[in-house]
Design an enzyme around this catalytic site. Structure first.
Site, short mmCIF file in Angstrom:
data_model
loop_
_atom_site.label_atom_id
_atom_site.label_comp_id
_atom_site.label_asym_id
_atom_site.label_seq_id
_atom_site.Cartn_x
_atom_site.Cartn_y
_atom_site.Cartn_z
CB CYS A 176 26.25 4.06 -17.54
SG CYS A 176 26.49 2.65 -16.52
N1 SAJ Z 1 33.14 5.89 -25.82
C1 SAJ Z 1 33.53 6.65 -26.90
N2 SAJ Z 1 34.54 7.54 -26.73
C2 SAJ Z 1 35.18 7.70 -25.53
C3 SAJ Z 1 34.76 6.90 -24.43
C4 SAJ Z 1 33.73 6.01 -24.59
O1 SAJ Z 1 32.97 6.54 -27.99
O2 SAJ Z 1 36.11 8.50 -25.45
C5 SAJ Z 1 32.01 4.96 -25.98
C6 SAJ Z 1 32.36 3.53 -25.66
O3 SAJ Z 1 32.88 2.87 -26.79
C7 SAJ Z 1 31.01 2.96 -25.23
C8 SAJ Z 1 30.34 4.15 -24.59
O4 SAJ Z 1 31.02 5.32 -25.05
O5 SAJ Z 1 30.27 2.55 -26.34
C9 SAJ Z 1 30.39 4.12 -23.06
O6 SAJ Z 1 31.72 3.86 -22.75
P1 SAJ Z 1 32.33 4.14 -21.27
O7 SAJ Z 1 33.81 4.09 -21.39
O8 SAJ Z 1 31.72 5.35 -20.71
O9 SAJ Z 1 31.95 2.86 -20.48
P2 SAJ Z 1 30.71 2.53 -19.59
O10 SAJ Z 1 29.42 2.63 -20.30
O11 SAJ Z 1 31.04 1.23 -18.94
O12 SAJ Z 1 30.72 3.69 -18.52
C10 SAJ Z 1 31.12 3.38 -17.23
C11 SAJ Z 1 30.49 4.44 -16.39
N3 SAJ Z 1 30.54 4.02 -15.03
C12 SAJ Z 1 29.45 4.23 -14.25
O13 SAJ Z 1 28.44 4.75 -14.67
C13 SAJ Z 1 29.55 3.79 -12.87
C14 SAJ Z 1 31.22 5.75 -16.53
O14 SAJ Z 1 30.81 6.66 -15.49
C15 SAJ Z 1 32.69 5.57 -16.42
O15 SAJ Z 1 33.34 6.83 -16.57
C16 SAJ Z 1 33.13 4.64 -17.52
O16 SAJ Z 1 32.54 3.37 -17.20
C17 SAJ Z 1 34.64 4.50 -17.57
O17 SAJ Z 1 35.32 5.49 -17.22
O18 SAJ Z 1 35.09 3.47 -18.02
#
Ligand code: SAJ
Length: 446
Positions: free
Chosen positions: A286
């Protein structure tokens, strides 16, 4: 004498009322196209609500597993899914002819990026081509795949509308962003507010009625473009803020400031701040992808999405920054990277899941291998890994960290024993602050 349009209006109204009645009394036959981490949980919620749900997927292996009552989606235990199949509330097929017996159809197919960072709409197009062949009057169609604003109106509508199939009358078309967060222990499909916008007000009303039968909160909006843009704002917000903290990490590194301490202290502000954390790069299906659907579309509208491009660049540089950090740390121990054994802890794109899509661990492993390091990895969720012609198997984290010249924490799975690992590792580069306040000459932080 009645004129044709009046006759049509009456028929259309009757068709709408019939559909609404079937949705209300849950006899509507629900169809979900695309049975992945979005489609299957949605199918389960409507099956639980008492609807008969038909899942349609192009992969026979998925269809066969589901018809055996087996779930392959982490958030849907087979123990929950199997009874829904046994009771006849769910069955799956690869045959789109099933569309002709459906009253509602949710399209939950992938929307990846091409190598050129252009949207790959092929999954949506092929699904709509199949649906258009079999779509019967009075059907509600909802696109859920994350995409650029205008997709539903400009791409999907022309594929589904026809001389005797006018949107808002003979069929209804909406967009509703998927908000599934795989592995989230608190928010799952049933309790995540569901935004929905239709091509016409009637479409929005029927879309909202539909979701309200199975989900706790529905948020109607005025158009499909608004609904498409909602999702892109949500995930672009996240991607850009991650880019911001990654740039803060680069600044703090240069100035010898502990960025983790800075963020934790900033997070004590009870308003107007939301903590994000630096990391080894941006993974997942995403966050690294969705914003480029927006920037691709805005370019066509003649406006540069500068924040997205800049954040994309910074996030994309993090794997290189991490490998430079490893090289410099080894250098401090008078060891060249070339020929050194570097052990990577965590390969999935984020903690406690098995998803490898766009994982920065792959970039880091590739760069290490390219610079001549001997690479191994541990990930309890990822038993084997293929890259650069290598075929690696996950190693024991403690034993391998003790052997390696340098261990790097890339994905901070909870199951790693960080104290024991830090105690036994010659050198450890922590890109996730997994070691928290632990100090030691052998510890280097992002
Ligand atoms: N990440 C960072 N720093 C942060 C947060 C995340 O480096 O502070 C990295 C993670 O390690 C990963 C990437 O970003 O590699 C994405 O992480 P994510 O926590 O955003 O997880 P996702 O990709 O599963 O995002 C989903 C998304 N959900 C949908 O699109 C429906 C996002 O909108 C959500 O906010 C996120 O999950 C969530 O909150 O967990």
């Amino acid at each position: 004498m009645l004129t044709l349009p009046l006759m049509n209006d009456t028929t259309a109204l009757a068709g709408r009322q019939a559909l609404e009645e079937k949705i209300r009394n849950r006899t509507a036959r629900v169809g979900i196209v695309g049975l992945g981490y979005v489609g299957l949980p949605l199918a389960v919620e409507f099956a639980k609500a008492g609807f008969h749900v038909t899942g349609i997927d192009v992969q026979p292996s998925k269809v066969d597993a589901l018809n055996r009552g087996e779930s392959y989606v982490q958030d849907i235990p087979t123990s929950v899914f199997a009874p829904l199949v046994a009771s006849g509330h769910f069955h799956a097929t690869t045959d789109f002819a099933a569309v002709s017996s459906l009253d509602t159809i949710n399209i939950c197919v992938p929307t990846p990026l091409r190598k050129t960072k252009d949207p790959d709409m092929s999954f949506i197009v092929s699904a709509c081509q199949e649906i258009a062949v079999h779509l019967k009057p009075g059907t509600l169609v909802i696109l859920e795949s994350t995409t650029y604003p205008g997709t539903t109106d400009e791409l999907v509508l022309p594929m589904l509308e026809g001389p005797d199939r006018k949107v808002g009358e003979q069929f209804f078309l909406c967009f509703s962003p998927e908000r599934v967060d795989p592995g989230n222990p608190v928010y799952q499909t049933v309790n995540i507010p569901k935004v929905v916008g239709g091509i016409t007000p009637a479409c929005t009303e029927i879309g909202a009625l539909f979701y309200s039968q199975a989900l706790q909160t529905v948020v109607p909006v005025s158009s499909t473009s608004v609904a498409e843009m909602v999702k892109l704002l949500e995930n672009t917000f996240r991607m850009i803020n991650i880019g911001l903290v990654n740039e803060m990490a680069l600044m703090c590194d240069r100035m010898g400031i502990n960025v983790w301490e800075v963020i934790d202290a900033a997070a004590t502000k009870p308003f107007g701040f939301m903590p994000f954390y630096p990391g080894p790069g941006l993974g997942g299906h995403c966050i690294p992808i969705d914003p480029f659907y927006l920037s691709w579309k805005t370019k066509q509208a003649g406006i540069e999405a500068r924040f997205i491009e800049l954040a994309g660049y910074i996030n994309g540089q993090m794997p290189h920054f991490v490998v430079d950090k490893i090289q410099n740390a080894l250098n401090e121990h008078t060891k060249p990277l070339r020929g050194s054994h570097v052990h990577v802890l965590g390969a999935a794109y984020k903690r406690n899941i098995d998803d490898m899509r766009e994982s920065p661990a792959l970039d880091i492993l590739h760069l290490l291998h390219q610079r001549g390091a001997l690479v191994t990895y541990s990930d309890p969720f990822v038993p084997t890994l293929k890259f650069d012609g290598l075929d690696l198997a996950s190693k024991d984290a403690l034993a391998e960290s003790a052997r390696a010249d340098c261990t790097v924490i890339v994905t901070d799975h909870s199951s790693f024993d960080y104290d024991a690992i830090a105690g036994g590792a010659r050198l450890i580069v922590d890109t996730r602050n997994a070691l928290k306040g632990r100090t030691g000459k052998n510890i280097v932080r992002l």
